[in-house]
Design a protein around this motif. Structure first.
Motif, short mmCIF file in Angstrom:
data_model
loop_
_atom_site.label_atom_id
_atom_site.label_comp_id
_atom_site.label_asym_id
_atom_site.label_seq_id
_atom_site.Cartn_x
_atom_site.Cartn_y
_atom_site.Cartn_z
N ALA A 1 7.32 -0.72 7.96
CA ALA A 1 7.49 0.43 8.85
C ALA A 1 8.76 1.21 8.54
CB ALA A 1 7.52 -0.06 10.30
N ASP A 2 9.81 0.50 8.09
CA ASP A 2 11.09 1.16 7.84
C ASP A 2 11.18 1.81 6.47
OD1 ASP A 2 10.99 -1.39 6.72
OD2 ASP A 2 13.17 -1.57 6.65
N LEU A 3 10.13 1.66 5.67
CA LEU A 3 10.18 2.17 4.30
C LEU A 3 9.13 3.25 4.02
CD1 LEU A 3 10.76 -1.18 2.35
CD2 LEU A 3 12.45 0.60 2.83
N VAL A 4 8.40 3.67 5.05
CA VAL A 4 7.34 4.66 4.84
C VAL A 4 7.90 5.96 4.26
CG1 VAL A 4 5.57 6.07 5.98
CG2 VAL A 4 5.87 3.69 6.64
N GLU A 5 9.12 6.33 4.70
CA GLU A 5 9.70 7.59 4.19
C GLU A 5 10.01 7.53 2.70
OE1 GLU A 5 13.35 5.35 5.88
OE2 GLU A 5 11.27 5.69 6.52
N CYS A 6 10.08 6.32 2.13
CA CYS A 6 10.29 6.19 0.68
C CYS A 6 9.14 6.79 -0.11
CB CYS A 6 10.45 4.72 0.29
SG CYS A 6 11.95 3.96 0.91
N LEU A 7 8.00 6.95 0.55
CA LEU A 7 6.82 7.48 -0.13
C LEU A 7 6.80 9.01 -0.17
CD1 LEU A 7 4.08 5.12 1.37
CD2 LEU A 7 5.46 4.79 -0.68
N ASP A 8 7.73 9.62 0.57
CA ASP A 8 7.78 11.09 0.57
C ASP A 8 7.96 11.60 -0.86
OD1 ASP A 8 7.55 11.07 3.27
OD2 ASP A 8 9.67 11.41 3.69
N GLY A 9 7.12 12.50 -1.25
CA GLY A 9 7.21 13.06 -2.60
C GLY A 9 6.27 12.41 -3.60
N ILE A 10 5.89 11.14 -3.34
CA ILE A 10 4.98 10.50 -4.30
C ILE A 10 3.64 10.14 -3.67
CG2 ILE A 10 6.88 9.53 -5.66
CD1 ILE A 10 6.04 6.77 -4.46
N LEU A 11 3.51 10.32 -2.35
CA LEU A 11 2.25 10.00 -1.69
C LEU A 11 1.06 10.74 -2.30
CD1 LEU A 11 0.95 8.30 0.51
CD2 LEU A 11 1.41 10.15 2.14
N PRO A 12 1.19 12.05 -2.60
CA PRO A 12 0.06 12.74 -3.25
C PRO A 12 -0.34 12.10 -4.58
CG PRO A 12 1.64 14.33 -2.40
CD PRO A 12 2.29 12.99 -2.28
N SER A 13 0.65 11.67 -5.34
CA SER A 13 0.36 11.03 -6.64
C SER A 13 -0.35 9.70 -6.44
CB SER A 13 1.66 10.81 -7.42
OG SER A 13 2.27 12.05 -7.70
N LEU A 14 0.07 8.94 -5.43
CA LEU A 14 -0.59 7.66 -5.14
C LEU A 14 -2.05 7.88 -4.76
CD1 LEU A 14 2.18 5.89 -2.99
CD2 LEU A 14 1.50 5.28 -5.30
N LEU A 15 -2.27 8.84 -3.88
CA LEU A 15 -3.64 9.12 -3.43
C LEU A 15 -4.50 9.67 -4.57
CD1 LEU A 15 -2.72 10.75 0.01
CD2 LEU A 15 -3.56 8.42 -0.39
N GLU A 16 -3.85 10.44 -5.43
CA GLU A 16 -4.57 11.00 -6.59
C GLU A 16 -5.03 9.88 -7.52
OE1 GLU A 16 -3.16 13.77 -10.20
OE2 GLU A 16 -2.73 14.63 -8.22
N ASP A 17 -4.25 8.79 -7.57
CA ASP A 17 -4.61 7.63 -8.40
C ASP A 17 -5.50 6.64 -7.64
OD1 ASP A 17 -3.16 8.63 -10.49
OD2 ASP A 17 -1.36 7.43 -10.10
N ASN A 18 -6.05 7.08 -6.50
CA ASN A 18 -6.96 6.26 -5.69
C ASN A 18 -6.30 4.98 -5.17
OD1 ASN A 18 -9.25 7.99 -5.96
ND2 ASN A 18 -9.51 7.22 -8.06
N ILE A 19 -5.01 5.07 -4.86
CA ILE A 19 -4.30 3.93 -4.27
C ILE A 19 -4.29 4.12 -2.76
CG2 ILE A 19 -2.02 2.83 -4.03
CD1 ILE A 19 -1.59 3.59 -7.03
N GLN A 20 -4.85 3.16 -2.04
CA GLN A 20 -4.86 3.25 -0.58
C GLN A 20 -3.56 2.68 -0.03
OE1 GLN A 20 -7.71 0.90 1.62
NE2 GLN A 20 -7.94 -0.63 0.01
#
Length: 623
Positions: A162-181
């Motif tokens: 829960a405390d690290l979700v903001e670490c994904l800011d900026g790369i979440l689109p790339s993760l989703l693009e690579d089909n990573i849930q």
């Protein structure tokens, strides 16, 4: 009668003489013998169980302990007690959620990005219960490195604290693009495409999932991926097998810990020391551990007194921080009897024991992916381990000649390596064999092969290259001397210089850069420094560099010092020359090049003056 007395006297004299001779010539014989007897017995027990019955993994041991001692505290965290039964049931709930809602299947790899907390263990165990392998992600890694980690181990699911979700800011689109849930340990999510787990755990059953899902068919099958920095730049996913996990879990036991001990674990769980030795060792004994989210020098001894801690895990830097705390009357008022860790300097070791009492410090040497381990069971100050005749029969290692200035192996006329003499410093190599396998890295045979040196002493032999310079004295004690290649250690983390070099190279005014580590008196390891050439048409911009470094590089890997050069020295094999740069350090009075230092207050790289240099040496400036 006199004849009998004479015979008995002769026998007694012989036994006494043998005892005296052993004490004088082989003072550690029996301690070595019984220590190695435990090591050999445990190893033989693992191999025998592998041949005669189902493989019993660390998780299987946890389930056994949860049935044997369900009400015993397993983890104490932030004042709350979590029993073996508590963690068993919560991990069961998570396992059911993983099967029914996340749709994970046996054989999947799942990446875990979480800070130290009990749910790290519950998620880890829950994933293994459904037959998944787990990749522990370093919580410090950023954007590009984080994306790279998924490609390494083939993970298609990420679970984030829960405390690290903001670490994904900026790369979440790339993760989703690579089909990573992506699943977070939250009840609600601000991101529509980040799923939540906490709300689903409460509704899930705590009944065990079928044990067949987690059943291991071989000790040598992979169960974890732990990322380690190396000479290749981006993090590498070291393959951790059940065999390695079980061996590490025996560490506390081998050093004499029991189920009555309380372990203190302030190190990050994404590293093998805390997860494999710390948690695994606690499980193996059926003991209790006190888990800290983050190490705090000011809270350490109060925690130890409050929870009756008897054993703690450390890295050398941690002990130095404790020694730097203001002295108190109650410094020796505690029940801590042993510390297990690595990287403890001689001066800090002595100061620690003088100040905090007779705490037995047990150094362990070994890398996450390595096939060799040294253990200083004697406790001799300044040594990382101990070898002897028996040890060399079991574990084949050698110290070979290495030219630091040329950054290459020293070979004889036949092209083979040369062993160093006792007392001399050499590169530590460990022979790869059926009894000492090297499992390598996930996703790249090339990276695995690069860590091996072949044709060392004879054609076709293979040795694991530790990258560490060591020495062994006449009594068989092993000493760590330095690291070679493109890796150095700072703040308890390995820094891959090529990764930092690549990131710095993205700054527009930098033409060429050479990253290395320099020693700072009183500090463990080496601080990052970068020698660079500025493009002719541009100028050095400390503020721009600061912003880039803060955004892209973990705190422990950021260059603290910058050295501007007109040209880069190269070795004969066209590698950047680091040796002279490392040797010359960062003293502005002896270096003619312009020097800069990282300044967090001014948010800039500012000129390194003599007064700043002196404040660093005096320990007055925060680094």
């Amino acid at each position: 009668m006199p004849l009998s007395l004479g015979w008995l006297s002769a026998v007694a004299a012989g036994v006494f003489s043998a005892h005296v001779l052993q004490k004088l010539c082989f003072p550690y014989f029996w301690r070595d013998f019984f220590f190695l007897l435990k090591v050999v017995w445990y190893g033989a027990h693992l191999e025998l169980s592998n041949l005669t019955s189902r493989v019993v993994t660390v998780l299987d041991r946890f389930v056994q302990q949860a049935h044997r001692i369900p009400d015993k505290p397993f983890v104490i965290y932030d004042g709350a007690v979590h029993t073996y039964r508590d963690v068993e049931r919560r991990s069961n709930r998570l396992a059911n959620v993983f099967l029914e809602r996340v749709k994970l299947r046996r054989g999947d790899c799942v990446a875990l990005l979480m800070s130290n907390e009990p749910d790290f263990l519950c998620v880890w165990f829950g994933l293994v219960k459904v037959g998944c392998s787990v990749a522990f992600l370093n919580t410090n890694i950023k954007s590009k490195s984080l994306l790279h980690c998924f490609n390494c181990c083939g993970a298609k699911t990420l679970i984030v604290g829960a405390d690290l979700v903001e670490c994904l800011d900026g790369i979440l689109p790339s993760l989703l693009e690579d089909n990573i849930q992506v699943w977070s340990m939250k009840s609600q999510s601000e991101h529509t495409q980040v799923h939540t787990l906490l709300d689903k755990i409460d509704a899930a059953s705590d009944k065990p999932v079928p044990a067949a899902l987690r059943a291991a068919t071989s000790l040598r099958s992979a169960t974890l991926y732990i990322f380690t920095s190396g000479t290749t730049g981006l993090p590498k996913a070291a393959v951790i097998t059940h065999l390695q996990s079980l061996k590490a879990a025996a560490g506390f036991w081998v050093f004499g810990a029991t189920e009555n001990d309380v372990m203190y674990i302030p190190l990050p769980l994404y590293h093998s020391a805390a997860s494999l030795i710390g948690i695994g060792g606690t499980i193996e004994l059926g003991a209790t551990c006190v888990l800290k989210k983050k190490f705090s020098a000011s809270q350490f001894w109060n925690d130890c007194r409050k929870h009756n801690v008897t054993v703690f895990q450390y890295i050398g830097e941690l002990c130095r921080y404790l020694c730097n705390q203001p002295k108190r009357e109650e410094d020796k008022v505690h029940k801590v009897r042993m510390g297990v860790g690595n990287g403890l300097r001689q001066d800090v070791w002595r100061e620690f024991q003088n100040r905090f009492g007779d705490v037995k410090m047990r150094e362990v040497y070994g890398s996450t992916e390595g096939n060799l381990c040294f253990m200083n069971h004697i406790g001799k100050i300044g040594t990382v381990g101990r070898s002897n005749f028996f040890y060399r029969l079991l574990f084949k290692y050698d110290l070979i000649k290495y030219d630091m200035e040329k950054d290459e192996l020293v070979k004889d006329v036949h092209g083979f390596c040369q062993r160093v003499e006792k007392g001399e410093t050499g590169l530590l190599l460990s022979k790869v064999s059926a009894t000492s396998p090297f499992f390598g890295y996930a996703g790249s045979k090339q990276l695995t092969e690069k860590k091996l040196i072949r044709n060392v002493f004879v054609k076709e032999d293979a040795y694991f290259n530790t990258g560490d310079l060591m020495s062994e004295d006449q009594d068989g004690f092993i000493y760590f001397r330095d690291r070679v290649g493109d890796t150095f250690r700072w703040k308890g983390e390995n820094v891959a210089t090529t990764e930092v070099t690549e990131i710095l190279g993205q700054v527009d005014f930098i033409q060429e850069v050479n990253v290395y580590g320099v020693e700072i008196p009183g500090f463990e390891g080496r601080a990052g420094m970068a020698a660079m050439i500025v493009r002719p048409e541009l100028t050095f911009d400390g503020k721009k560099l600061f912003e880039h470094v803060m955004k892209e590089i973990p705190a422990y890997a950021r260059p603290l010092f910058i050295r501007l050069q007109e040209f880069m020295e190269m070795t004969s094999t066209f590698k950047q020359q680091k040796f002279q740069l490392v040797q010359s350090g960062f003293n502005p009075l002896t270096i003619s090049d312009l020097l800069y230092v990282l300044d967090y207050q001014q948010q800039n790289y500012i000129p390194l003056t003599d007064s700043i240099y002196q404040s660093i040496l005096a320990g007055d400036r925060k680094l």
